[in-house]
Structures are given as C-alpha cells and as structure tokens.
Design an enzyme around this catalytic site. Structure first.
Site, PDB file in Angstrom:
ATOM      1  N   GLU A  83       0.820  -1.203   0.000  1.00 48.18           N
ATOM      2  CA  GLU A  83       0.000   0.000   0.000  1.00 48.18           C
ATOM      3  C   GLU A  83       0.858   1.260   0.000  1.00 48.18           C
ATOM      4  O   GLU A  83       0.351   2.366   0.154  1.00 48.18           O
ATOM      5  CB  GLU A  83      -0.921  -0.013   1.226  1.00 48.18           C
ATOM      6  CG  GLU A  83      -1.836  -1.229   1.254  1.00 48.18           C
ATOM      7  CD  GLU A  83      -2.674  -1.346   2.519  1.00 48.18           C
ATOM      8  OE1 GLU A  83      -2.643  -0.401   3.336  1.00 48.18           O
ATOM      9  OE2 GLU A  83      -3.349  -2.378   2.693  1.00 48.18           O
ATOM     10  N   THR A 108      -0.137   1.175  10.395  1.00 49.26           N
ATOM     11  CA  THR A 108       0.001   0.935   8.960  1.00 49.26           C
ATOM     12  C   THR A 108       0.182   2.243   8.195  1.00 49.26           C
ATOM     13  O   THR A 108       0.516   2.221   7.018  1.00 49.26           O
ATOM     14  CB  THR A 108      -1.235   0.207   8.405  1.00 49.26           C
ATOM     15  OG1 THR A 108      -2.416   0.957   8.737  1.00 49.26           O
ATOM     16  CG2 THR A 108      -1.358  -1.195   8.996  1.00 49.26           C
ATOM     17  N   GLY A 129      -6.392  -0.102  15.233  1.00 50.88           N
ATOM     18  CA  GLY A 129      -6.818  -1.134  16.172  1.00 50.88           C
ATOM     19  C   GLY A 129      -8.211  -0.941  16.721  1.00 50.88           C
ATOM     20  O   GLY A 129      -8.546  -1.511  17.757  1.00 50.88           O
ATOM     21  N   ASN A 149     -13.379   4.683  13.299  1.00 52.52           N
ATOM     22  CA  ASN A 149     -14.663   4.208  13.810  1.00 52.52           C
ATOM     23  C   ASN A 149     -14.604   3.939  15.309  1.00 52.52           C
ATOM     24  O   ASN A 149     -13.543   3.949  15.928  1.00 52.52           O
ATOM     25  CB  ASN A 149     -15.069   2.931  13.075  1.00 52.52           C
ATOM     26  CG  ASN A 149     -14.091   1.792  13.324  1.00 52.52           C
ATOM     27  OD1 ASN A 149     -12.979   1.797  12.800  1.00 52.52           O
ATOM     28  ND2 ASN A 149     -14.477   0.816  14.127  1.00 52.52           N
ATOM     29  N   ASP A 165     -19.068   1.634  11.013  1.00 57.80           N
ATOM     30  CA  ASP A 165     -17.645   1.446  10.721  1.00 57.80           C
ATOM     31  C   ASP A 165     -17.189   2.386   9.611  1.00 57.80           C
ATOM     32  O   ASP A 165     -16.389   2.031   8.759  1.00 57.80           O
ATOM     33  CB  ASP A 165     -17.353  -0.011  10.340  1.00 57.80           C
ATOM     34  CG  ASP A 165     -15.864  -0.282  10.149  1.00 57.80           C
ATOM     35  OD1 ASP A 165     -15.052   0.333  10.854  1.00 57.80           O
ATOM     36  OD2 ASP A 165     -15.513  -1.105   9.274  1.00 57.80           O
ATOM     37  N   LYS A 197     -15.311   7.572   3.350  1.00 58.63           N
ATOM     38  CA  LYS A 197     -15.789   6.199   3.339  1.00 58.63           C
ATOM     39  C   LYS A 197     -17.313   6.142   3.431  1.00 58.63           C
ATOM     40  O   LYS A 197     -17.935   5.187   2.962  1.00 58.63           O
ATOM     41  CB  LYS A 197     -15.153   5.460   4.521  1.00 58.63           C
ATOM     42  CG  LYS A 197     -15.331   3.958   4.565  1.00 58.63           C
ATOM     43  CD  LYS A 197     -14.535   3.380   5.728  1.00 58.63           C
ATOM     44  CE  LYS A 197     -14.809   1.895   5.930  1.00 58.63           C
ATOM     45  NZ  LYS A 197     -14.064   1.367   7.099  1.00 58.63           N
ATOM     46  N   CYS A 221     -10.986 -16.961  12.191  1.00 57.12           N
ATOM     47  CA  CYS A 221     -10.012 -17.063  11.101  1.00 57.12           C
ATOM     48  C   CYS A 221     -10.315 -16.180   9.896  1.00 57.12           C
ATOM     49  O   CYS A 221      -9.407 -15.859   9.114  1.00 57.12           O
ATOM     50  CB  CYS A 221      -9.906 -18.511  10.610  1.00 57.12           C
ATOM     51  SG  CYS A 221      -9.807 -19.746  11.913  1.00 57.12           S
ATOM     52  N   CYS A 257      -8.369 -12.961   8.487  1.00 49.81           N
ATOM     53  CA  CYS A 257      -7.071 -13.099   7.807  1.00 49.81           C
ATOM     54  C   CYS A 257      -7.160 -13.975   6.557  1.00 49.81           C
ATOM     55  O   CYS A 257      -6.483 -13.702   5.564  1.00 49.81           O
ATOM     56  CB  CYS A 257      -6.027 -13.684   8.755  1.00 49.81           C
ATOM     57  SG  CYS A 257      -5.338 -12.500   9.927  1.00 49.81           S
TER      58      CYS A 257
END
Length: 685
Positions: free
Chosen positions: A75, A171, A187, A265, A310, A337, A604, A607
């Site tokens: 990115e 990030t 986070g 958010n 969100d 967004k 899971c 990811c």
C-alpha cells in the site's frame, strides 16, 4: 538489521536526503523529486512533470522492477529524493534503491513481531515513510517508530509509540512537520483508544500527544478537548477503548500552522452498544484540526455523529484554494468512506459542501444549516433484524490515495458501491485483544431483493460545482490509488491486474499494461537526469480482498516495485496458475463441519477470507500442502509458524475447535479440488 549499503556515485554523506519543511512546501520547484507521501503537505498527489504526456504516453513501457520477496500486498507510495528511491515492503523492511536502475543500495529490517498480525485488521502493509534531514523515518506494525540513516541504513533511533500490551498497530505513513514526526495508530475493532503523537525528528523524544476519544472520566482529562468530548459519550466506553484511531490520513497548512487529522470508527460498531443513551461520540469519524507545534485542539467537523457503520473518516484530506460561489476559499477536501464528498473551510472547519458520490442508504443528505447527516431511520439496524445499508464497512472510498489536478480543477479517486447487512448483538461482550464488531449472525437477514449490486469505478469530481464530472467504469471494486500530472495524465492500477493511464481531462484510456496483480497503492512520478519515470508498488492488498470472500479479484503474483518510462522494454515473468490440491480424506460428521465453519468465521476469517477464499495477500487455506495439514494443530495452537505471521490461537480456540475448523477446510477444499485460484470470484453485477 542493515544489508548491503552501496553508495551512489555522489557518495554517502550528510547531504543525502537533506529534506526539510521548506523543500516540501516548495515541492513544485523540484518536480524531479517526490519528497513526502502525498508529494507535498497539501497531499494533492499532482506532479508538474510533463515529459511523459497525453501525446507520447502510448510509448510507455516497463523500465525496471524488483520483487519484494513476498505475496503480501503493498500500500506504499515510495519517495524519491535526488536520485534515490526509498520504499517499505512487507513487515516494514526499508529499501533504498537507485531510482534510475532499481539497484539496491541498502535495506533495513526493523524486525517487528510477525505474530502481531493477529491484532491487525488487514495485513502487515505500510502506506509509506518520511525522509527528513538525512534520515528515513517509518513505523512498525507492532507500534514502534524508528529512524535510519538515509545514506547507510544504520539505525539512528527507535521508540515505542504504543503500549506493547495493547492491540495497537500502525500501517499509516508518518509525516514530518517543523521537525516533528506525526504518527497515528490503528486497532479500533480490537479495543484501543486512538491518539496522534508528535516526536522530535532528531532524537525520537515525544513532544505532544492528542487523544481522539476521551478516557475514563474518573482519571481526569488530558485536555479541555477531551473534557468537551466526554460530554458526548454515555456508559463505560473507555473499558473497550472507544476507538477513533487515526490510522491513515494527515495533511498540514504551514500558513495556518494547522495539522488535520482524520479519525476512525468506534468500538463496538453499534452506537447502542458503545454509548447507551446516545451521544455524538466525539471525535469518532471526524476531521480534527490541531496546532502542529503543540497538538492543541482548534476545531473539528464530525462527518458521522454517533458513528454506527464502521465509517472511518481517515481518507486522504487534500488542501486547495478554490473559488466557490465567487468567493475564494482555502479548503480541505475528502471523499469519505461514508459516501459523501466533503469540502470544508480549513481555517475554521465550516462545511462548504457535502454531496453523495455513490448511492447512500444510511443518510439521504447532509443538512447544510447544521452540518449533520440526515439519517434514514428505516435503515437503522437492531439486534433482531439486519438492515442492508450502503456504503459497506469497506467504504464508498477507502484509504486508496486520491489526486487533485489544479489544471482541470477536478479531484480523482476510486469509488465503489455495495451493500452490507448490518446488525448488532443484544449485548456488548467485549473480548480484550480480540476482534470486536458485535455483529449478530442470528439476526433476521434482509431479503435477497435488498442486495446491492457491486460496482467499482474511478470518479472525476468537481469540488466547485459539487458534483461528478465523469467516471471510468471498472470490472469490480477495490481499484487503486491515483496520480495526476501536468501532462494531462491520470494514472491508476485496477482490480483486474492492469496498470493504466487515462487523459485527465476526459477519462479516455491512453495506455495500459497487464501486471498480474492489483496495484492498489498510490502511484508516483519522478525524473533522473532529465528522464521521467512513473512508479507503483504493485501488490494486491487491503481489507476487502482479505475478508470479502471472493467479492474482489484474486491475484497470485509477487509484490513488486514497477517503474515505467518512455521506451521501456522490460518484460515481467508470467505467474503459473495454481489448482486446489486434493485434501486429506474427510472423517468428520456434518455437525462437526458446521461447527468448524462457525469457529472459522469467528476467528479465522479476518485473515484467511470469507467463504474460505483468500484474495491472494494471505494464504488461501484450500491450497494447504500435505505437510501443513499434518501440522495444522501445531500451527494453530502451538504457534509453529509465528515467525511467518501465524500466531498461536490457543487462548481463543480449543483442540476440538481446531479439529472442527480443519474438518471445515477439508470439506470446502474437497468440493473445490482442481479449481484454479481465482475461479470462484463472486462476479459483480
């Protein structure tokens, strides 16, 4: 760790990468360089270079490329300073490259905790770095900020900017303003309290910190801004952090000395759970202006009061001077967004315009007299009934960089339309260090007729007329960041694996090249020895491709730095197709498989993908080898691959859960055996 310092012909000296605020402010005077992640403090991503232009771009070709040793996507927008390219790869490894040839000069590995990937939404990518007075400055996914010598890659300083015992990650790209490194964190879904920090660029010493949401009132407030914000919250929000992390965008007006912060958010997504009794929940989903030298609050504009969907409002904020209604304004622009394009007076935060750029069903409009959205009450979800709402948590426009062209007076950005069935759990059962969104899979779902067709396109938006000028339709969502140049060019990678150039004045495609992957990062351009290059860090990345479960394209090529020039003739190697191999024999009952599916979706999916379909950035578990199947329990419970980003989940799942998840993977893999990677993409309508 430093590898292979190879100086340029000019030699490694203290003059290398001698960037300061004056150079960034005056970036137009040296268009051969790209000095900051958005090129300048206004973050316009417009280059004055014209050697490559609408008349000759058909001759564009690949000049050079380097593989970045991973399929984990990218990115980052690289920087170029005086012939040297600085970029960051997966796991925050810094590279210095000869910008003309691609020859590696040095690399530095800050060695972040790879198992920290467990506490991240969307992969271990970074959106960029900063260069300042001979130093390259970057952040790590596990919450450190560090500086290395731009000449040698040797470490200068390394500080922790987040609590190592809390699920913060980073990030975003740092910016340096008047000698202060500005950095936020991420986070929100994991339960953090967002903040922005400033550090001395020479020493790494903290100078100030601005929290984006209030903490426990019983402990007092860090500032009058937090005392004010706390009045807009109810309940005990601080126990789950509150959210609001500033995980991406910043911009800066040196004349006003204002730093602009986009905030994220809340946690949980539902305001009913997060703040029982209502409230705007400042400063969630807001643009906040603070004094750059002290972090003192000046003004804010909240795009989504009582944020409920969100809708992180962290998208790029671009500064420009526009004549609106015959009056000159210094403005801040954001394609949010939430589906609205906002134009604010950047001196005082007054709303000048806000119009939807996609179909929105959470709000019908923004009331210009109050600045507040007009929510569509019929689409407010509950714990018993889900509502199909647009945009989705993936956004009408996400972090993908946009560009403002002062010649066309248009803003360009990728956009998308889709719907999401929102619901909430009856109560907020917060789980520290875990994914907390409190969506309720048991809620009554909307009928199929409520589904929203998935569309992806690039918009040219007129911020003066406050409307769309034209659009470029694409095959699906999650298209890349954009660059514009004085050569009347619009440059963008698309989800179908092409890298293209369009005429900025009307969107006509002038050139494209298949690159085998989605280039979602922001392209940039520079020149060396009078020759112009266009560069993009190409690698399929982001939340939609990881979580979407086939909603976006699926790619399998390695992440690469691609650099183009007129007459370039380098050829990319082909990527061999892969077919899903035969899994082990299935021995589990249908009941156990169903239990495994539920456990997979809970633990899971974030990811490895919805429907067991990975978009290519993280491993697609249907392709597990015989050895991986044999080691499955040791990997999931024992952390056998923690050094590759797969942490132990022994605290989250039991042995029985792991066996059930494995059975679910075997079941799906068996049904899809022989299918080529990407063949199961859900086709947009």
């Amino acid at each position: 760790m430093v590898l292979g310092c190879v100086p340029l012909s000019c030699g490694c000296s203290h003059n290398i990468a001698d960037v300061d605020g004056t150079r960034i402010v005056d970036a137009d005077k040296e268009p051969q360089n790209w000095l900051s992640v958005g090129r300048n403090y206004a973050e316009d991503r417009f280059s004055p270079l014209t050697s490559i232009n609408e008349h000759n771009v058909a001759r564009l070709g690949l000049a050079w490329f380097i593989d970045l040793d991973t399929k984990i996507g990218s990115e980052v927008t690289p920087l170029v300073v005086d012939g040297v390219m600085y970029t960051v790869g997966a796991w925050n490894v810094i590279y210095a490259l000869d910008a003309k040839s691609g020859r590696e000069l040095w690399r530095y590995d800050p060695k972040p905790r790879r198992d920290w990937l467990r506490y991240m939404c969307c992969g271990p990518a970074s959106r960029g770095l900063a260069v300042w007075k001979g130093k390259v400055i970057a952040a790590t996914i596990d919450g450190r900020l560090f500086a290395v010598s731009a000449a040698t890659g040797a470490l200068v300083w390394d500080v922790r900017t987040t609590d190592a015992n809390q699920p913060y990650s980073i990030t975003g790209a740092p910016r340096v303003i008047a000698g202060k490194v500005i950095i936020g964190n991420a986070g929100g879904e994991f339960g953090v309290r967002g903040y922005v920090s400033a550090y001395d660029a020479d020493t790494g010493k903290q100078v100030w910190r601005f929290y984006t949401v209030p903490g426990d009132p019983a402990k007092g407030f860090e500032s009058k801004a937090m005392e004010m914000a706390a009045k807009t919250w109810h309940g005990e929000w601080w126990k789950s952090g509150g959210g609001g992390p500033a995980w991406d965008a910043f911009s800066y007006d040196p004349d006003l000395n204002l730093l602009y912060i986009g905030t994220g958010n809340g946690n949980a997504w539902s305001r009913d759970l997060r703040s029982p009794g209502g409230g705007d929940n400042l400063f969630l989903c807001s643009i906040v202006a603070v004094r750059a030298d002290t972090g003192e609050y000046v003004w804010h504009y909240q795009e989504v009061p009582g944020e409920n969907w969100d809708y992180d409002c962290v998208q790029q904020m671009t500064l420009a001077d526009l004549a609106i209604g015959g009056v000159n304004h210094k403005v801040l622009m954001q394609a949010s967004k939430d589906g609205f394009f906002y134009v604010l007076d950047r001196g005082n935060g007054k709303l000048l315009s806000a119009s939807p750029f996609v179909h929105t069903t959470w709000a019908s409009s923004v009331d210009m007299s109050t600045g507040r959205p007009v929510e569509i009450k019929d689409n407010l979800y509950s714990d018993s009934e889900a509502k199909m709402v647009s945009p989705t948590p993936f956004g009408a426009h996400n972090w993908h960089p946009m560009s403002y062209d002062p010649k066309t007076h248009l803003v360009y950005f990728s956009a998308q339309e889709a719907g999401w069935a929102y619901s909430r759990t009856p109560t907020f059962d917060y789980h520290p260090m875990s994914w907390n969104i409190s969506q309720n899979p048991q809620a009554k779902r909307p009928p199929p007729s409520a589904d929203v067709p998935v569309k992806g396109f690039t918009l040219a938006w007129d911020p003066i007329a406050n409307k769309e000028a034209w659009r470029i339709a694409h095959g699906g969502p999650w298209n890349g960041g954009v660059l514009t140049t004085a050569g009347n060019l619009l440059v963008e990678g698309t989800e179908d694996g092409d890298f293209g150039v369009y005429r900025a004045s009307n969107g006509e495609k002038l050139w494209s090249m298949p690159i085998g992957t989605g280039a979602v990062a922001g392209p940039m351009t520079y020149s060396v020895d009078g020759e112009q290059y266009i560069a993009v860090s190409a690698g399929w990345a982001g939340s939609l491709i990881i979580i979407g479960g086939g909603l976006s394209a699926i790619h399998d090529a390695p992440t690469r730095m691609l650099v183009f020039k007129l007459g370039g003739a380098t050829v990319l190697p082909a990527t061999a197709p892969r077919a899903i191999p035969a899994p082990p024999p299935q021995t589990a009952s249908a009941e156990i498989i169903a239990r495994g599916e539920a456990a997979y979706n809970k633990t899971c999916r974030i990811c490895h993908g919805g429907n067991l379909i990975s978009g290519g950035m993280t491993p697609d578990l249907r392709f597990m080898s015989t050895q991986t199947h044999q080691q499955f329990e040791a990997i999931v419970l024992g952390g056998a691959r923690a050094d590759r980003g797969m942490a132990s989940f022994a605290d989250a799942v039991s042995v029985d859960d792991v066996e059930a998840i494995h059975a679910y993977i075997i079941d799906v893999s068996g049904k899809a055996q022989g299918r080529l990677l990407g063949a199961d993409r859900i086709q947009p309508r």
